[in-house]
Write an enzyme that holds these catalytic residues in place. Structure first.
Site, PDB file in Angstrom:
ATOM      1  N   ASP A   1     -10.220   0.267 -24.839  1.00 29.05           N
ATOM      2  CA  ASP A   1     -10.195   0.082 -23.574  1.00 29.05           C
ATOM      3  C   ASP A   1     -10.110   1.826 -22.931  1.00 29.05           C
ATOM      4  O   ASP A   1      -9.381   2.382 -23.424  1.00 29.05           O
ATOM      5  CB  ASP A   1      -9.180  -0.720 -22.723  1.00 29.05           C
ATOM      6  CG  ASP A   1      -9.640  -2.093 -22.731  1.00 29.05           C
ATOM      7  OD1 ASP A   1     -10.466  -2.321 -23.068  1.00 29.05           O
ATOM      8  OD2 ASP A   1      -8.725  -2.825 -22.487  1.00 29.05           O
TER       9      ASP A   1
ATOM     10  N   ARG B   1      -3.339  -8.396 -20.508  1.00 32.87           N
ATOM     11  CA  ARG B   1      -4.352  -7.529 -21.695  1.00 32.87           C
ATOM     12  C   ARG B   1      -3.569  -6.808 -22.664  1.00 32.87           C
ATOM     13  O   ARG B   1      -3.804  -6.615 -23.621  1.00 32.87           O
ATOM     14  CB  ARG B   1      -5.180  -6.602 -20.950  1.00 32.87           C
ATOM     15  CG  ARG B   1      -6.278  -7.392 -20.448  1.00 32.87           C
ATOM     16  CD  ARG B   1      -7.202  -6.429 -19.964  1.00 32.87           C
ATOM     17  NE  ARG B   1      -8.171  -5.606 -20.832  1.00 32.87           N
ATOM     18  CZ  ARG B   1      -9.368  -5.905 -21.495  1.00 32.87           C
ATOM     19  NH1 ARG B   1      -9.616  -7.419 -21.347  1.00 32.87           N
ATOM     20  NH2 ARG B   1      -9.799  -5.567 -22.565  1.00 32.87           N
TER      21      ARG B   1
ATOM     22  N   PRO C   1       0.925  -1.183   0.091  1.00 37.67           N
ATOM     23  CA  PRO C   1      -0.017  -0.001   0.061  1.00 37.67           C
ATOM     24  C   PRO C   1       0.805   1.170  -0.117  1.00 37.67           C
ATOM     25  O   PRO C   1       0.308   2.331  -0.426  1.00 37.67           O
ATOM     26  CB  PRO C   1      -0.964  -0.077   1.164  1.00 37.67           C
ATOM     27  CG  PRO C   1      -0.335  -1.161   2.185  1.00 37.67           C
ATOM     28  CD  PRO C   1       0.467  -2.000   1.156  1.00 37.67           C
TER      29      PRO C   1
ATOM     30  N   GLU D   1       1.820  -8.014   8.788  1.00 37.53           N
ATOM     31  CA  GLU D   1       2.017  -6.496   8.773  1.00 37.53           C
ATOM     32  C   GLU D   1       2.595  -5.955   7.671  1.00 37.53           C
ATOM     33  O   GLU D   1       3.133  -5.027   7.534  1.00 37.53           O
ATOM     34  CB  GLU D   1       2.393  -6.086  10.091  1.00 37.53           C
ATOM     35  CG  GLU D   1       1.353  -6.032  11.304  1.00 37.53           C
ATOM     36  CD  GLU D   1       0.140  -5.339  10.850  1.00 37.53           C
ATOM     37  OE1 GLU D   1      -0.188  -4.079  10.549  1.00 37.53           O
ATOM     38  OE2 GLU D   1      -0.911  -5.857  10.800  1.00 37.53           O
TER      39      GLU D   1
HETATM   40  N1  SAH Z   1       0.819  -2.798   7.661  1.00 37.94           N
HETATM   41  C1  SAH Z   1       1.101  -2.476   6.212  1.00 37.94           C
HETATM   42  C2  SAH Z   1      -0.240  -3.269   5.451  1.00 37.94           C
HETATM   43  C3  SAH Z   1      -0.008  -4.690   5.486  1.00 37.94           C
HETATM   44  S1  SAH Z   1      -1.089  -5.569   4.684  1.00 37.94           S
HETATM   45  C4  SAH Z   1       0.866  -0.919   6.154  1.00 37.94           C
HETATM   46  O1  SAH Z   1       0.196  -0.188   6.853  1.00 37.94           O
HETATM   47  O2  SAH Z   1       1.629  -0.483   4.992  1.00 37.94           O
HETATM   48  C5  SAH Z   1      -0.313  -6.953   4.002  1.00 37.94           C
HETATM   49  C6  SAH Z   1      -0.080  -7.053   2.717  1.00 37.94           C
HETATM   50  O3  SAH Z   1      -0.994  -7.016   1.500  1.00 37.94           O
HETATM   51  C7  SAH Z   1       0.922  -5.762   2.247  1.00 37.94           C
HETATM   52  O4  SAH Z   1       2.214  -5.955   2.605  1.00 37.94           O
HETATM   53  C8  SAH Z   1       1.143  -5.824   0.746  1.00 37.94           C
HETATM   54  O5  SAH Z   1       1.628  -6.944   0.009  1.00 37.94           O
HETATM   55  C9  SAH Z   1      -0.329  -6.258   0.538  1.00 37.94           C
HETATM   56  N2  SAH Z   1      -1.438  -5.191   0.311  1.00 37.94           N
HETATM   57  C10 SAH Z   1      -2.105  -4.679   1.083  1.00 37.94           C
HETATM   58  N3  SAH Z   1      -2.716  -3.632   0.554  1.00 37.94           N
HETATM   59  C11 SAH Z   1      -2.297  -3.482  -0.356  1.00 37.94           C
HETATM   60  C12 SAH Z   1      -2.532  -2.535  -1.625  1.00 37.94           C
HETATM   61  N4  SAH Z   1      -3.474  -1.401  -1.678  1.00 37.94           N
HETATM   62  N5  SAH Z   1      -1.822  -2.480  -2.855  1.00 37.94           N
HETATM   63  C13 SAH Z   1      -0.785  -3.544  -3.115  1.00 37.94           C
HETATM   64  N6  SAH Z   1      -0.671  -4.415  -1.705  1.00 37.94           N
HETATM   65  C14 SAH Z   1      -1.362  -4.370  -0.700  1.00 37.94           C
END
Ligand code: SAH
Length: 250
Positions: A168, A153, A88, A115
């Site tokens: 698209d 795609r 994220p 996490e």
């Molecule tokens: N504690 C972390 C979130 C962990 S979620 C933070 O606050 O940034 C667990 C895993 O899910 C992440 O490490 C990532 O690999 C994946 N993930 C969760 N949300 C995501 C998103 N919006 N985009 C890409 N990967 C995501």
């Protein structure tokens, strides 16, 4: 193109890879996707891959050892020049990024759980971090699959007709124009006349105008590099019925 996905849940990834257009592309060898489980590279007898965070706090953190070993095991099969961590905190995925990734010979995608990963994975193992949007999921598998499907795609042959990709939303920087299919009239709603007349130049012009119009109404931030003709089409569209409201402004 070859894509290696590093994931603690191969079954999630493999299930989707077997289905639909992506599954066919894999079967036909248009795209090769393999999953590597970091648990297979754990050094301890419990096959653990995570541990409590230094400094305390909730949840567990994925350790460096199994992730580095899993990615390093791919050398020889994958150049490992591009190692993407789904996160994220990463750069937000968009069509430009998808095109750029699709042009690569191969790709490694690391999915985290818990996490997230030890920061040294970000620092020294991966070459970039990509997010699929400003929300948090439980793991990187669904984000990785979203990215792989979008990359798929872009690979000629994966979608039956290139024209479907070419029209698209986002491919040429605009939202896609409206589409219709039979019947020509449904509950007094008619298919727009230009689409029925068979004049291809007129159809092309109509579609461009509608794409510009819907983009201006819903995503004006995407209206860039417009030609003289685009500006004329937009002026013309301005005198016609507005696009229905949708709450999807950025
Ligand atoms: N504690 C972390 C979130 C962990 S979620 C933070 O606050 O940034 C667990 C895993 O899910 C992440 O490490 C990532 O690999 C994946 N993930 C969760 N949300 C995501 C998103 N919006 N985009 C890409 N990967 C995501």
């Amino acid at each position: 193109m070859r894509i290696d996905i590093v994931s603690l849940f191969p079954e999630i990834v493999e299930g989707v890879l077997k289905a639909s257009l992506l599954g066919r592309a894999v079967d036909e060898g248009l795209i090769e996707v393999a999953v590597t489980n970091p648990r297979d590279f754990s050094a301890d007898k419990h096959r653990s891959v995570d541990d409590a965070p230094y400094g305390g706090g909730a949840g567990m953190v994925m350790q460096c050892g199994p992730l580095f070993a899993a990615v390093e095991s791919l050398r020889g099969r994958n150049s490992c020049e591009r190692v993407v961590l789904m996160s994220p905190r990463g750069r937000r995925l968009d069509q430009e990024k998808v095109k750029e990734l699709a042009a690569a010979q191969d790709l490694v995608i690391v999915c985290a759980r818990y996490e997230g990963v030890d920061e040294r994975v970000s620092d020294a193992l991966v070459t970039e971090e990509i997010s699929i949007g400003d929300y948090v999921l439980n793991g990187g598998e669904l984000p990785a699959l979203v990215m792989v499907e979008a990359i798929g795609r872009m690979i000629p042959g994966v979608v039956g007709k290139w024209e479907s990709v070419d029209t698209d939303s986002f491919f040429h920087g605009l939202l896609g124009p409206p589409q219709y299919t039979r019947p020509t009239e449904f509950r007094e709603m008619k298919v727009p006349a230009p689409l029925l007349a068979g004049d291809h130049a007129a159809i092309g012009r109509w579609r461009r105008k509608e794409a510009l119009r819907v983009t201006r109404a819903r995503r004006p931030d995407l209206l860039k590099n417009l030609t003289e003709q685009d500006l004329e089409l937009l002026a013309e569209a301005g005198n016609e019925a507005p696009v229905p409201e949708r709450e999807n402004e950025p």
